[in-house]
Write a protein that holds these residues in place. Structure first.
Motif, PDB file in Angstrom:
ATOM      1  N   LEU A   1       0.817  -1.205   0.000  1.00 41.18           N
ATOM      2  CA  LEU A   1       0.000   0.000   0.000  1.00 41.18           C
ATOM      3  C   LEU A   1       0.856   1.262   0.000  1.00 41.18           C
ATOM      4  O   LEU A   1       0.465   2.293  -0.567  1.00 41.18           O
ATOM      5  CB  LEU A   1      -0.934   0.001   1.215  1.00 41.18           C
TER       6      LEU A   1
ATOM      7  N   THR B   1      -4.630  -5.791  -7.378  1.00 43.90           N
ATOM      8  CA  THR B   1      -5.170  -6.325  -6.120  1.00 43.90           C
ATOM      9  C   THR B   1      -4.372  -7.550  -5.689  1.00 43.90           C
ATOM     10  O   THR B   1      -4.084  -8.432  -6.503  1.00 43.90           O
ATOM     11  CB  THR B   1      -6.647  -6.705  -6.262  1.00 43.90           C
TER      12      THR B   1
ATOM     13  N   ASP C   1      -9.569   5.543  -5.973  1.00 49.11           N
ATOM     14  CA  ASP C   1      -8.375   6.077  -5.324  1.00 49.11           C
ATOM     15  C   ASP C   1      -7.102   5.763  -6.091  1.00 49.11           C
ATOM     16  O   ASP C   1      -6.072   6.412  -5.882  1.00 49.11           O
ATOM     17  CB  ASP C   1      -8.244   5.490  -3.906  1.00 49.11           C
TER      18      ASP C   1
ATOM     19  N   SER D   1     -12.809   1.539  -3.787  1.00 48.21           N
ATOM     20  CA  SER D   1     -11.368   1.782  -3.769  1.00 48.21           C
ATOM     21  C   SER D   1     -10.798   2.007  -5.157  1.00 48.21           C
ATOM     22  O   SER D   1      -9.684   2.514  -5.301  1.00 48.21           O
ATOM     23  CB  SER D   1     -10.641   0.611  -3.096  1.00 48.21           C
TER      24      SER D   1
ATOM     25  N   ARG E   1      -7.752   1.316   1.102  1.00 46.73           N
ATOM     26  CA  ARG E   1      -7.460   0.302   0.081  1.00 46.73           C
ATOM     27  C   ARG E   1      -7.056  -1.033   0.698  1.00 46.73           C
ATOM     28  O   ARG E   1      -6.432  -1.868   0.042  1.00 46.73           O
ATOM     29  CB  ARG E   1      -6.372   0.818  -0.868  1.00 46.73           C
TER      30      ARG E   1
ATOM     31  N   ASP F   1       0.599   5.985   4.571  1.00 47.62           N
ATOM     32  CA  ASP F   1      -0.099   4.709   4.414  1.00 47.62           C
ATOM     33  C   ASP F   1       0.104   3.808   5.625  1.00 47.62           C
ATOM     34  O   ASP F   1      -0.820   3.096   6.046  1.00 47.62           O
ATOM     35  CB  ASP F   1       0.371   4.001   3.143  1.00 47.62           C
TER      36      ASP F   1
ATOM     37  N   ARG G   1      -4.459  -2.404  -4.083  1.00 47.42           N
ATOM     38  CA  ARG G   1      -5.454  -2.785  -3.082  1.00 47.42           C
ATOM     39  C   ARG G   1      -5.057  -4.140  -2.506  1.00 47.42           C
ATOM     40  O   ARG G   1      -4.531  -4.997  -3.226  1.00 47.42           O
ATOM     41  CB  ARG G   1      -6.843  -2.851  -3.714  1.00 47.42           C
TER      42      ARG G   1
END
Length: 368
Positions: free
Chosen positions: A69, A171, A138, A135, A101, A90, A142
């Motif tokens: 992240l 992701t 953004d 998310s 996220r 983060d 993720r």
């Protein structure tokens, strides 16, 4: 009940949550395997983090999540680590449990029973759809953490499988598993595995100091915890070392037990507020039987969980024939305790029944 009051199923009582743990001890290989894949551009969408309970799997997952992240890269000299400055924006969000996220899937709270559910429901997984949708705006990576994947019910497991088969862009799904053999083979095949090992005595001691649980009973703790910081903290929180010493004292005269001591042990597991001691006693009896079976195969143990244990185990498990007897008794008593708890059998009666079975077995295996 507010969200702040709901217990976290992935938190060990008396220890920092994995997201709050500064240093991960004893899992250098697992960290290196992930960083090697990341550095080579082979970041899988699904990662299965496996190993015994309490060895740092969840801490590793949270460190990987923070690393991804925060979009970390190699340092000035090309070194790549999972370490992220705790003041990084983060990292601060992850530590607060508020990163937009990052999604955590774990056993949900049951408002009717006012307890955590026994498994992870499909509704908990289906909420990923809205997470991915919200998310997406953004940008950036993720991350999803499933703790623990072993607790997914069938429908939830199938829902996670669909996400692994068609993962959204950017992701990463991190699944924590104590018993990966129980997962769907298709889930295992969709993930890259990171194996976390049992902690060495030195790594265990460092982990306990960091968690605020230093102990001078290093040998007994390392022996009984089996390289698990989580189990070690549980033993320290509930006087598990003293309880195991009581068990050994009760059994030291085998093939004949100290009956008054056995009665005191059984009675201490009954009554209001004794649930934790009852559960811990069952676990320690199971551990004793496992160590008896191992002693029959491998001889006198080099480390002991309580004074006199090594001598006792050698006497009641002198050979491989005895080892097989103790292994079978362990299985039988595990089934008996599981059934007894399911039907709410009186704890004292269950403990005494198990102790008498151990005495009966020792009369056929012990040497003078």
């Amino acid at each position: 009940m507010s969200d702040d009051d709901i217990p976290e199923p992935d938190r060990i009582a008396g220890a920092p949550h994995p997201r709050e743990t500064p240093v991960l001890f004893g899992q250098d290989k697992a960290q290196a395997d992930f960083l090697d894949a990341f550095g080579a551009g082979r970041l899988h969408s699904g990662w299965l983090i496996t190993g015994p309970r309490g060895v740092g799997k969840a801490t590793l997952a949270w460190k990987i999540a923070t690393f991804l992240l925060a979009d970390q890269e190699a340092g000035l000299f090309g070194d790549l680590t999972l370490a992220v400055d705790p003041e990084h924006p983060d990292a601060r969000l992850v530590h607060a449990g508020a990163h937009p996220r990052l999604s955590i899937i774990r056993r949900p709270w049951n408002e009717q029973t006012k307890k955590l559910r026994a498994d992870i429901t499909v509704d908990a997984v289906r909420r990923l759809k809205s997470f991915f949708h919200m998310s997406a705006a953004d940008g950036g990576r993720r991350v999803v953490i499933v703790d623990a994947a072993d607790e997914l019910n069938r429908n939830a497991a199938n829902a996670i499988l669909k996400e692994l088969e068609e993962p959204p862009a950017n992701t990463t799904i991190l699944l924590i598993s104590h018993q990966p053999s129980r997962l769907l083979p298709t889930i295992r095949s969709r993930c890259r595995e990171l194996r976390c090992a049992r902690l060495s005595p030195d790594a265990l001691q460092k982990a306990l100091v960091q968690a605020g649980h230093p102990s001078d009973q290093t040998e007994s703790l390392a022996t009984l915890a089996g390289g698990s910081a989580g189990d070690a903290i549980r033993l320290l929180n509930h006087d598990g070392l003293v309880l195991y010493a009581e068990l050994i004292k009760t059994f030291e005269g085998l093939p004949h037990i100290d009956r008054p001591a056995a009665l005191r042990l059984a009675e201490s597991c009954a009554g209001r507020g004794a649930d934790v001691r009852f559960g811990l006693t069952l676990d320690l009896i199971d551990l004793f039987l496992s160590r008896a079976a191992r002693a029959g195969l491998m001889g006198e143990p080099t480390a002991q969980g309580a004074p006199g244990e090594a001598r006792l185990l050698t006497r009641i498990a002198p050979d491989d024939r005895a080892a097989r007897r103790w292994a079978q008794v362990q299985q039988d008593l595990t089934d008996r305790s599981r059934h007894g708890r399911a039907v709410n059998l009186d704890p004292a009666a269950l403990i005494l029944d198990m102790v008498f079975k151990i005495e009966e077995t020792a009369q056929g295996t012990a040497v003078a």
